[in-house]
Design a protein around this motif. Structure first.
Motif, PDB file in Angstrom:
ATOM      1  N   LEU A  77      47.130  36.276  41.656  1.00  0.00           N
ATOM      2  CA  LEU A  77      45.843  36.195  40.977  1.00  0.00           C
ATOM      3  C   LEU A  77      45.697  34.863  40.245  1.00  0.00           C
ATOM      4  O   LEU A  77      46.665  34.343  39.688  1.00  0.00           O
ATOM      5  CB  LEU A  77      45.750  37.361  39.988  1.00  0.00           C
ATOM      6  CG  LEU A  77      44.396  37.744  39.470  1.00  0.00           C
ATOM      7  CD1 LEU A  77      43.445  38.128  40.599  1.00  0.00           C
ATOM      8  CD2 LEU A  77      44.536  38.912  38.497  1.00  0.00           C
ATOM      9  N   ARG A  78      44.484  34.326  40.226  1.00  0.00           N
ATOM     10  CA  ARG A  78      44.204  33.041  39.572  1.00  0.00           C
ATOM     11  C   ARG A  78      43.003  33.116  38.645  1.00  0.00           C
ATOM     12  O   ARG A  78      42.391  32.111  38.351  1.00  0.00           O
ATOM     13  CB  ARG A  78      43.934  31.974  40.624  1.00  0.00           C
ATOM     14  CG  ARG A  78      45.108  31.693  41.514  1.00  0.00           C
ATOM     15  CD  ARG A  78      44.681  30.814  42.670  1.00  0.00           C
ATOM     16  NE  ARG A  78      45.754  30.685  43.625  1.00  0.00           N
ATOM     17  CZ  ARG A  78      46.410  29.567  43.855  1.00  0.00           C
ATOM     18  NH1 ARG A  78      46.106  28.473  43.212  1.00  0.00           N
ATOM     19  NH2 ARG A  78      47.368  29.528  44.739  1.00  0.00           N
ATOM     20  N   THR A  79      42.648  34.285  38.187  1.00  0.00           N
ATOM     21  CA  THR A  79      41.439  34.410  37.381  1.00  0.00           C
ATOM     22  C   THR A  79      41.669  34.021  35.926  1.00  0.00           C
ATOM     23  O   THR A  79      42.725  34.291  35.369  1.00  0.00           O
ATOM     24  CB  THR A  79      40.855  35.837  37.459  1.00  0.00           C
ATOM     25  OG1 THR A  79      39.588  35.843  36.794  1.00  0.00           O
ATOM     26  CG2 THR A  79      41.765  36.868  36.818  1.00  0.00           C
ATOM     27  N   SER A  80      40.675  33.394  35.358  1.00  0.00           N
ATOM     28  CA  SER A  80      40.746  33.035  33.942  1.00  0.00           C
ATOM     29  C   SER A  80      39.775  33.890  33.119  1.00  0.00           C
ATOM     30  O   SER A  80      39.581  33.635  31.936  1.00  0.00           O
ATOM     31  CB  SER A  80      40.451  31.548  33.748  1.00  0.00           C
ATOM     32  OG  SER A  80      39.168  31.243  34.257  1.00  0.00           O
ATOM     33  N   THR A  81      39.175  34.894  33.774  1.00  0.00           N
ATOM     34  CA  THR A  81      38.290  35.831  33.084  1.00  0.00           C
ATOM     35  C   THR A  81      38.626  37.258  33.486  1.00  0.00           C
ATOM     36  O   THR A  81      39.140  37.507  34.585  1.00  0.00           O
ATOM     37  CB  THR A  81      36.802  35.584  33.412  1.00  0.00           C
ATOM     38  OG1 THR A  81      36.602  35.750  34.820  1.00  0.00           O
ATOM     39  CG2 THR A  81      36.361  34.202  32.979  1.00  0.00           C
ATOM     40  N   TYR A  82      38.338  38.172  32.595  1.00  0.00           N
ATOM     41  CA  TYR A  82      38.456  39.588  32.926  1.00  0.00           C
ATOM     42  C   TYR A  82      37.282  40.002  33.817  1.00  0.00           C
ATOM     43  O   TYR A  82      36.302  39.257  33.951  1.00  0.00           O
ATOM     44  CB  TYR A  82      38.454  40.437  31.644  1.00  0.00           C
ATOM     45  CG  TYR A  82      39.701  40.282  30.810  1.00  0.00           C
ATOM     46  CD1 TYR A  82      40.925  40.769  31.261  1.00  0.00           C
ATOM     47  CD2 TYR A  82      39.654  39.666  29.569  1.00  0.00           C
ATOM     48  CE1 TYR A  82      42.071  40.636  30.493  1.00  0.00           C
ATOM     49  CE2 TYR A  82      40.792  39.534  28.795  1.00  0.00           C
ATOM     50  CZ  TYR A  82      41.997  40.025  29.267  1.00  0.00           C
ATOM     51  OH  TYR A  82      43.129  39.894  28.507  1.00  0.00           O
ATOM     52  N   ARG A  83      37.365  41.178  34.380  1.00  0.00           N
ATOM     53  CA  ARG A  83      36.331  41.698  35.256  1.00  0.00           C
ATOM     54  C   ARG A  83      34.953  41.685  34.593  1.00  0.00           C
ATOM     55  O   ARG A  83      33.943  41.462  35.246  1.00  0.00           O
ATOM     56  CB  ARG A  83      36.692  43.129  35.690  1.00  0.00           C
ATOM     57  CG  ARG A  83      35.789  43.707  36.745  1.00  0.00           C
ATOM     58  CD  ARG A  83      36.181  45.117  37.167  1.00  0.00           C
ATOM     59  NE  ARG A  83      37.614  45.254  37.369  1.00  0.00           N
ATOM     60  CZ  ARG A  83      38.342  46.249  36.888  1.00  0.00           C
ATOM     61  NH1 ARG A  83      37.798  47.222  36.182  1.00  0.00           N
ATOM     62  NH2 ARG A  83      39.639  46.310  37.119  1.00  0.00           N
ATOM     63  N   ASP A  84      34.906  41.900  33.288  1.00  0.00           N
ATOM     64  CA  ASP A  84      33.617  41.931  32.585  1.00  0.00           C
ATOM     65  C   ASP A  84      33.109  40.533  32.210  1.00  0.00           C
ATOM     66  O   ASP A  84      32.079  40.392  31.560  1.00  0.00           O
ATOM     67  CB  ASP A  84      33.699  42.816  31.338  1.00  0.00           C
ATOM     68  CG  ASP A  84      34.623  42.258  30.261  1.00  0.00           C
ATOM     69  OD1 ASP A  84      35.185  41.148  30.417  1.00  0.00           O
ATOM     70  OD2 ASP A  84      34.805  42.953  29.241  1.00  0.00           O
ATOM     71  N   GLY A  85      33.820  39.481  32.634  1.00  0.00           N
ATOM     72  CA  GLY A  85      33.403  38.114  32.371  1.00  0.00           C
ATOM     73  C   GLY A  85      33.986  37.489  31.117  1.00  0.00           C
ATOM     74  O   GLY A  85      33.815  36.294  30.883  1.00  0.00           O
ATOM     75  N   THR A  86      34.679  38.265  30.300  1.00  0.00           N
ATOM     76  CA  THR A  86      35.305  37.745  29.091  1.00  0.00           C
ATOM     77  C   THR A  86      36.434  36.783  29.457  1.00  0.00           C
ATOM     78  O   THR A  86      37.269  37.096  30.308  1.00  0.00           O
ATOM     79  CB  THR A  86      35.880  38.902  28.239  1.00  0.00           C
ATOM     80  OG1 THR A  86      34.836  39.810  27.934  1.00  0.00           O
ATOM     81  CG2 THR A  86      36.520  38.382  26.961  1.00  0.00           C
ATOM     82  N   GLY A 128      43.503  46.704  32.028  1.00  0.00           N
ATOM     83  CA  GLY A 128      42.700  47.447  32.997  1.00  0.00           C
ATOM     84  C   GLY A 128      41.522  46.635  33.512  1.00  0.00           C
ATOM     85  O   GLY A 128      40.729  47.122  34.312  1.00  0.00           O
ATOM     86  N   GLN A 129      41.384  45.381  33.064  1.00  0.00           N
ATOM     87  CA  GLN A 129      40.251  44.526  33.434  1.00  0.00           C
ATOM     88  C   GLN A 129      40.668  43.245  34.159  1.00  0.00           C
ATOM     89  O   GLN A 129      39.838  42.370  34.384  1.00  0.00           O
ATOM     90  CB  GLN A 129      39.468  44.143  32.173  1.00  0.00           C
ATOM     91  CG  GLN A 129      38.776  45.291  31.500  1.00  0.00           C
ATOM     92  CD  GLN A 129      37.609  45.795  32.344  1.00  0.00           C
ATOM     93  OE1 GLN A 129      36.799  45.019  32.846  1.00  0.00           O
ATOM     94  NE2 GLN A 129      37.539  47.095  32.517  1.00  0.00           N
ATOM     95  N   LEU A 130      41.943  43.143  34.519  1.00  0.00           N
ATOM     96  CA  LEU A 130      42.434  41.890  35.088  1.00  0.00           C
ATOM     97  C   LEU A 130      42.039  41.701  36.555  1.00  0.00           C
ATOM     98  O   LEU A 130      41.734  40.597  36.982  1.00  0.00           O
ATOM     99  CB  LEU A 130      43.955  41.817  34.937  1.00  0.00           C
ATOM    100  CG  LEU A 130      44.626  40.485  35.227  1.00  0.00           C
ATOM    101  CD1 LEU A 130      44.048  39.366  34.372  1.00  0.00           C
ATOM    102  CD2 LEU A 130      46.119  40.592  35.005  1.00  0.00           C
ATOM    103  N   CYS A 131      42.024  42.754  37.317  1.00  0.00           N
ATOM    104  CA  CYS A 131      41.784  42.663  38.762  1.00  0.00           C
ATOM    105  C   CYS A 131      40.335  42.938  39.122  1.00  0.00           C
ATOM    106  O   CYS A 131      39.611  43.583  38.372  1.00  0.00           O
ATOM    107  CB  CYS A 131      42.675  43.676  39.480  1.00  0.00           C
ATOM    108  SG  CYS A 131      44.427  43.353  39.271  1.00  0.00           S
ATOM    109  N   PRO A 132      39.933  42.473  40.316  1.00  0.00           N
ATOM    110  CA  PRO A 132      38.564  42.768  40.752  1.00  0.00           C
ATOM    111  C   PRO A 132      38.362  44.264  40.969  1.00  0.00           C
ATOM    112  O   PRO A 132      39.327  45.005  41.171  1.00  0.00           O
ATOM    113  CB  PRO A 132      38.437  42.003  42.069  1.00  0.00           C
ATOM    114  CG  PRO A 132      39.800  41.675  42.511  1.00  0.00           C
ATOM    115  CD  PRO A 132      40.671  41.694  41.296  1.00  0.00           C
ATOM    116  N   SER A 133      37.114  44.672  40.927  1.00  0.00           N
ATOM    117  CA  SER A 133      36.774  46.073  41.157  1.00  0.00           C
ATOM    118  C   SER A 133      37.367  46.528  42.495  1.00  0.00           C
ATOM    119  O   SER A 133      37.293  45.814  43.490  1.00  0.00           O
ATOM    120  CB  SER A 133      35.256  46.226  41.172  1.00  0.00           C
ATOM    121  OG  SER A 133      34.911  47.571  41.343  1.00  0.00           O
ATOM    122  N   GLY A 134      37.982  47.694  42.483  1.00  0.00           N
ATOM    123  CA  GLY A 134      38.613  48.224  43.691  1.00  0.00           C
ATOM    124  C   GLY A 134      40.078  47.871  43.813  1.00  0.00           C
ATOM    125  O   GLY A 134      40.768  48.377  44.684  1.00  0.00           O
TER     126      GLY A 134
END
Length: 174
Positions: free
Chosen positions: A36-45, A93-99
């Motif tokens: 994973l390389r995301t710098s935001t949580y699923r909700d955009g935070t 619980g918000q780190l990964c994409p939906s699904g």
């Protein structure tokens, strides 16, 4: 307007946090093909980054880092490397994409069984001793950041390859 699609693991991918991820079926589970390389949580935070060693160990909030980001001139720093996340980010619980979700201990056990314990089946071909990646999953060893000291440890060693799981334990899993 709403619609439903049938997701096919290994054919369909996921676009999340500015990156596209292919997927692969290993055993009974669908995995994203890379870290994973995301710098935001699923909700955009935004997930806080750039923490010093002391800030990393002292925070009670989710955080992310790139291995050796505090010394970008080091041969250990790689601007394109996946991100490392602390327990609070993983456990949000918000780190990964939906699904998708952070894998559990059981998920990793199932993966290990499906690859018959052959770590070369999940490490990118040509990375260190890995020469037989047969799954399409690319588990790139990145090392960790100690929760006790904030120091960078265990860089790129397949013998030290560890991944967070969402399963609680009796202490930090590193």
């Amino acid at each position: 307007l709403s619609f439903t699609t049938d997701f096919v693991c290994g054919v369909d991918g996921a676009y999340y946090g500015g990156y596209g991820y292919n997927t692969t079926q290993i055993g009974d589970l669908c995995w994203m093909n890379e870290d994973l390389r995301t710098s935001t949580y699923r909700d955009g935070t935004a997930i806080p980054s750039g923490l010093s060693a002391g800030e990393w160990t002292g925070t009670n909030e989710g955080a992310q880092a790139k291995f050796y980001e505090d010394d970008p001139t080091s041969y250990l720093y790689n601007e394109n490397a996946p991100l490392l996340y602390n327990w609070e980010a993983v456990n949000s619980g918000q780190l990964c994409p939906s699904g998708f979700r952070v894998a559990t201990d059981e998920d990793w056990s199932n993966l290990e069984t499906a690859i018959a314990g052959d770590v070369n089946a999940i490490i990118p071909e040509g990375y260190g001793p890995a020469t037989t990646n047969s799954t399409g999953f690319n588990a790139l060893p990145q090392g960790t950041r100690s929760g006790d000291t904030g120091d960078w440890v265990q860089m790129a060693s397949s013998s030290a390859m560890r991944y967070w799981t969402s399963s609680p334990s009796d202490g930090f899993p590193w």
